[in-house]
Structures are given as structure tokens and as C-alpha cells.
Design a protein around this motif. Structure first.
Motif, PDB file in Angstrom:
ATOM      1  N   TYR B  27       0.856  -1.194   0.000  1.00  0.00           N
ATOM      2  CA  TYR B  27       0.000   0.000   0.000  1.00  0.00           C
ATOM      3  C   TYR B  27       0.885   1.235   0.000  1.00  0.00           C
ATOM      4  CZ  TYR B  27      -3.825  -3.160   0.927  1.00  0.00           C
ATOM      5  OH  TYR B  27      -4.728  -4.181   0.820  1.00  0.00           O
ATOM      6  N   ALA B  29       1.807   4.348   1.269  1.00  0.00           N
ATOM      7  CA  ALA B  29       1.626   5.194   2.451  1.00  0.00           C
ATOM      8  C   ALA B  29       1.995   6.660   2.169  1.00  0.00           C
ATOM      9  CB  ALA B  29       2.458   4.653   3.610  1.00  0.00           C
ATOM     10  N   PRO B  32      -1.770   9.098   0.784  1.00  0.00           N
ATOM     11  CA  PRO B  32      -3.040   8.706   1.392  1.00  0.00           C
ATOM     12  C   PRO B  32      -4.230   9.338   0.658  1.00  0.00           C
ATOM     13  CG  PRO B  32      -1.895  10.298   2.774  1.00  0.00           C
ATOM     14  CD  PRO B  32      -0.946   9.926   1.682  1.00  0.00           C
ATOM     15  N   THR B  34      -8.639  10.106   0.933  1.00  0.00           N
ATOM     16  CA  THR B  34      -9.855  10.122   1.742  1.00  0.00           C
ATOM     17  C   THR B  34     -11.024   9.899   0.806  1.00  0.00           C
ATOM     18  OG1 THR B  34      -8.856  11.657   3.299  1.00  0.00           O
ATOM     19  CG2 THR B  34     -11.247  11.454   3.352  1.00  0.00           C
ATOM     20  N   GLY B  90      -7.132   6.411   4.158  1.00  0.00           N
ATOM     21  CA  GLY B  90      -6.221   5.269   4.084  1.00  0.00           C
ATOM     22  C   GLY B  90      -5.278   5.361   2.910  1.00  0.00           C
ATOM     23  N   TYR B  91      -4.712   4.218   2.581  1.00  0.00           N
ATOM     24  CA  TYR B  91      -3.667   4.165   1.564  1.00  0.00           C
ATOM     25  C   TYR B  91      -4.107   3.307   0.387  1.00  0.00           C
ATOM     26  CZ  TYR B  91      -1.378   5.679   5.793  1.00  0.00           C
ATOM     27  OH  TYR B  91      -1.078   6.354   6.931  1.00  0.00           O
ATOM     28  N   ARG B 101      -6.568   0.537   1.814  1.00  0.00           N
ATOM     29  CA  ARG B 101      -6.557   0.002   3.165  1.00  0.00           C
ATOM     30  C   ARG B 101      -6.823   1.155   4.116  1.00  0.00           C
ATOM     31  NH1 ARG B 101      -0.965  -1.940   5.595  1.00  0.00           N
ATOM     32  NH2 ARG B 101      -1.042   0.083   6.590  1.00  0.00           N
ATOM     33  N   ALA B 102      -7.904   1.078   4.879  1.00  0.00           N
ATOM     34  CA  ALA B 102      -8.287   2.209   5.715  1.00  0.00           C
ATOM     35  C   ALA B 102      -7.490   2.248   7.013  1.00  0.00           C
ATOM     36  CB  ALA B 102      -9.780   2.144   6.019  1.00  0.00           C
ATOM     37  N   GLU B 103      -7.007   3.432   7.341  1.00  0.00           N
ATOM     38  CA  GLU B 103      -6.420   3.673   8.658  1.00  0.00           C
ATOM     39  C   GLU B 103      -7.524   3.896   9.671  1.00  0.00           C
ATOM     40  OE1 GLU B 103      -2.874   2.774   8.569  1.00  0.00           O
ATOM     41  OE2 GLU B 103      -3.120   4.212  10.211  1.00  0.00           O
ATOM     42  N   ARG B 104      -8.514   4.708   9.241  1.00  0.00           N
ATOM     43  CA  ARG B 104      -9.665   4.977  10.112  1.00  0.00           C
ATOM     44  C   ARG B 104     -10.874   5.300   9.258  1.00  0.00           C
ATOM     45  NH1 ARG B 104      -6.109   9.169  10.344  1.00  0.00           N
ATOM     46  NH2 ARG B 104      -4.991   8.002  11.953  1.00  0.00           N
ATOM     47  N   GLU B 113     -10.756   3.753  14.660  1.00  0.00           N
ATOM     48  CA  GLU B 113      -9.399   3.421  14.210  1.00  0.00           C
ATOM     49  C   GLU B 113      -9.368   1.963  13.772  1.00  0.00           C
ATOM     50  OE1 GLU B 113      -6.750   5.375  13.872  1.00  0.00           O
ATOM     51  OE2 GLU B 113      -7.832   7.131  14.622  1.00  0.00           O
ATOM     52  N   ARG B 115      -6.324   0.466  12.864  1.00  0.00           N
ATOM     53  CA  ARG B 115      -4.993  -0.113  13.113  1.00  0.00           C
ATOM     54  C   ARG B 115      -4.646  -0.092  14.587  1.00  0.00           C
ATOM     55  NH1 ARG B 115      -5.939  -2.612   9.392  1.00  0.00           N
ATOM     56  NH2 ARG B 115      -6.704  -1.400   7.680  1.00  0.00           N
TER      57      ARG B 115
END
Lengths: 163, 115
Positions: B27, B29, B32, B34, B90-91, B101-104, B113, B115
Motif C-alpha cells: 500500500y 503510504a 493517502p 480520503t 487510508g492508503y 486500506r483504511a487507517e480509520r 481506528e 490499526r
């Protein structure tokens, strides 16, 4: 689901059991934790046997070490098999096409071949020897090869998620 | 020694077959994204839940987290449900087109969250 996988693995993943594993609150996580615990049990037994074969713990009777820790290894392996098959089923079609998983399977096969060879040809020469008596060189080789294989299996197993 | 060589040979042969496979490492990083929009489909499943989100640019597949973690943090299946509007930070995947891939994620004003 990926149709790049052989049909049997697609069917396994799509099965009711596969669905249950994916949707259950506990099952997948429990299998994940259980896989690690089984590995710890398996690896501890493997380590004792292999180090004994490699020449350490020389004051112990090799036959007794084999007898006791073979059981530990067996229990650990059974646990690995059960929990591993749960983790596998949830994503069977993806995991089977993952080259790192394929490498892991090949290495497990190699490890089992080494075990079989050892049990048939080497263990009979070793098990009645008294403590402090030098073991035949093939016992040492089997021990070191076994340790190496299972270490790599563990490393490769953990790497599946990253490829 | 011979057996170690065999191990290495088999290993090399199999990794040779390694093509771009979708894994947790791939992914981006550094870039990012939204994504905001309605949830079109939701799979509340192990090992990771996923949702399809109709973003302003395209439909994204958003990979979330293990369901056990999500429900522990309040992001239950009722919350992460089809029809709700989600903001997912996310990324983007470097392998799978339209996947991130969602961070939040934020749903109904609450942020969870991953992660």
C-alpha cells in the motif's frame, strides 16, 4: 475469491464451513492464536530432539528424549494442522495461489520427509545408546537439517500475509 | 548439506513463480486518500472486513480490519452497513486497482481506528 485457483479450493472457500469461519466472531481469531500456541509446543519438542541429535544435552539418554518429546511434537503438529486448516479455509483460493504459501507447503513436505527418514533409518541406531555415547553423524545432520527447515517454515508462514 | 541445497533449490524454483500477489505490504503510504460516499456493499468477515464505497471519482474497495477488533471498537456490522455514508482515510493499493486500506473510518460522526 479468485478464479485463478483450482476449483476445489474455490469450492472449499465458498463452502458453508468457510462461511462460518469468516463470519464467526471467535473462530478465526481463536485459530490464529491457537496456531501460534501450537507452533510453540511443536517447536519446543523439535528443539529438544534436534539439539540432542546435534550433540547437546549429551548426558541424557537419547531414547528417552525421543520418546517423550516425540509426543510433544505430535501434539503440536496436530494443533498446527487443525488451526492451520481453519485459517486456510477462510481464504483458500487466495492462499493456495500465494507463492509464499506454496513454498511453505514444500518446506513442510521436506520437513516431514526428513522426519520419516530419521524415524526409519536413524532413530533405531540412536535410541538404545547410553548417555554420553557419541551419536552417529547422520543423527547430527538430521537434527541440524530439521531445525533449519522448521525455522524457515515458521518464518515463511508468517510472511504469507505480506505477499 | 545436500538436503539444505535441495531446500534452497525448491525455494528458488517456487519463488520464481512469484508474480504480483496481493499482500498486506503493498500500500502506498506516501499518497493517502480520503474516500467519502455511501457504502454499496459490506462484507463483515475474517480475516478483514471490506466495504465498497461510491467515492466521488470511482467505486473503491476499502479493506478494513479483523472483525473482532472492529466490533471491540464499536464498529459493529450494524454500524458499517450498506446505505450508511462513510469517510475512509487510508492508503491506496499499489497492486489492486481501486482498492485501499483504511487507517480509520468515520460513520455517523464517530471515528473508528482500524490499526
Amino acid at each position: 475469491m479468485t478464479d485463478a485457483a483450482p476449483a476445489i479450493f474455490q469450492a472449499l472457500e465458498a463452502s458453508a464451513w468457510g462461511n462460518t469461519i469468516r463470519q464467526s466472531h471467535w473462530l478465526y481469531m481463536t485459530a490464529n492464536v491457537g496456531h501460534i500456541l501450537s507452533l510453540v509446543v511443536f517447536a519446543s519438542g523439535i528443539a529438544v530432539i534436534d539439539l540432542r541429535m546435534a550433540g547437546m544435552l549429551a548426558a541424557t539418554a537419547p531414547g528417552q528424549i525421543l520418546k517423550v518429546f516425540r509426543r510433544v511434537v505430535g501434539i503440536g503438529f496436530l494443533g498446527l494442522l487443525v488451526t492451520g486448516s481453519i485459517l486456510f479455509t477462510a481464504e483458500a483460493s487466495h492462499v493456495i495461489t500465494n507463492p509464499v504459501f506454496q513454498l511453505k507447503l514444500a518446506l513442510i513436505l521436506l520437513g516431514l520427509l526428513n522426519v520419516t527418514w530419521f524415524e526409519y533409518f536413524t532413530a533405531p541406531k540412536v535410541r538404545d545408546l547410553p548417555p554420553l555415547k557419541a551419536l552417529p553423524p547422520e543423527a547430527k545432520t538430521a537434527g541440524i537439517v530439521s531445525l533449519a527447515i522448521w525455522f524457515v517454515v515458521a518464518a515463511v508462514g508468517r510472511s504469507i500475509a505480506y505477499f | 548439506m545436500k538436503r539444505i541445497l535441495i531446500v534452497l533449490t525448491i525455494g528458488a524454483a517456487l519463488t520464481g513463480a512469484a508474480l504480483a500477489h496481493h499482500g498486506w505490504g503493498s500500500y502506498d503510504a506516501a499518497n493517502p486518500v480520503t474516500v467519502t460516499g455511501p457504502i454499496l456493499a459490506a462484507k463483515y468477515e475474517n480475516p478483514h472486513a471490506t466495504i465498497n464505497v461510491k467515492g466521488s471519482d470511482k467505486e473503491w474497495v476499502v479493506t478494513l480490519a479483523p472483525t473482532f477488533r472492529m466490533s471491540n471498537r464499536g464498529a459493529s456490522a450494524d454500524v458499517v452497513a450498506v446505505g450508511k455514508t462513510v469517510v475512509a482515510f487510508g492508503y491506496p493499493s499499489t497492486v489492486e486497482k481501486d482498492e485501499m486500506r483504511a487507517e480509520r473510518i468515520t460513520i455517523d460522526g464517530k471515528t473508528y481506528e482500524m490499526r
